[in-house]
Design an enzyme around this catalytic site. Sequence first.
Site, PDB file in Angstrom:
ATOM      1  CD  GLU A  45      -3.051  -0.714   0.028  1.00 54.34           C
ATOM      2  OE1 GLU A  45      -3.142   0.444  -0.410  1.00 54.34           O
ATOM      3  OE2 GLU A  45      -3.720  -1.654  -0.432  1.00 54.34           O
ATOM      4  CD  GLU A  97       5.698 -21.819  10.792  1.00 54.10           C
ATOM      5  OE1 GLU A  97       5.824 -21.984  12.022  1.00 54.10           O
ATOM      6  OE2 GLU A  97       4.653 -21.400  10.262  1.00 54.10           O
TER       7      GLU A  97
END
Length: 301
Positions: free
Chosen positions: A84, A115
């Site tokens: 954004e 992960e």
Amino acid sequence: MKNLYELTTESRNQASENIDMLSTIDMLKIINNEDKKVALAVEAVLPVIAQAVDCIVEAFQQGGRLIYCGAGTSGRLGILDASECPPTYGTPHEQVIALIAGGHAAIFQAVENAEDNQALALADLKKINFNAKDVLVGIAASGRTTYVIAALGYAKKLHAKTIALTCNAGSEVTQVADIAIVPIVGAEVVTGSSRMKAGTAQKLVLNMLTTGAMIRTGKVYGNLMVNVETKNLKLVQRQIDIVMQACGCNQDRAIQALQECNGDCKIAIVIILTALSVDEARVALQQNNGFIRRVLSEYRD
């Protein structure tokens, strides 16, 4: 390493122990009541968030970047925040980058064992040429994600600034990072579902990190996003509205000023509020690091 049941984010919430027996509205009331605690948890760590914002601003001023890294929900929240920045603040796409364990595929579905892969974290950082000028924010609700811990360790070896964002006090990431942001949101409504309160807390903090850094680097005037890019019709109109609101002028004057400076919102505001030409306004803004207020204090009648 702590067992999962010892982590705050993995503990059982007494308020929701019988949530499966409740009506829909009562179930939602419990979720809503728990969500109300998140903002207070973030409020409690505002001084540390301020340190992190100042650290990011310093990196930007030295030509460094903000790099997020995380796995699962934490990684996706980093991607959301980073993506954004260019449309909202006109930043280069490489200034704020988000890495997620497992790469692009992991945005949409879990990538098994990513992960837990230390080598993957190092490879991802090397791929973007991570260096000492950059600042790394490791996001891990549990605070024990191997991918994030390895990334923070690599960044520290390069003498880059490191920030940890977790919801468990004393977790591994807090021991590696220079700055540890730890909003304690408590047990989740559904035990261990850290995409809920922990995820909301992380989202709130990430909002503050980038928004705060953009304000402190001159990309906001008042509360107006004066660096907004005109990528679609909505943003074209938003830019016009911003100039009107900043200058107290009508739409025709705002459009005219924007046309004169090829759609540069800051320059449009400066030429309306001062006697400067487009070229003079551009130079004045450059000399004042893009801060409109500094230009106005010097040139406004």
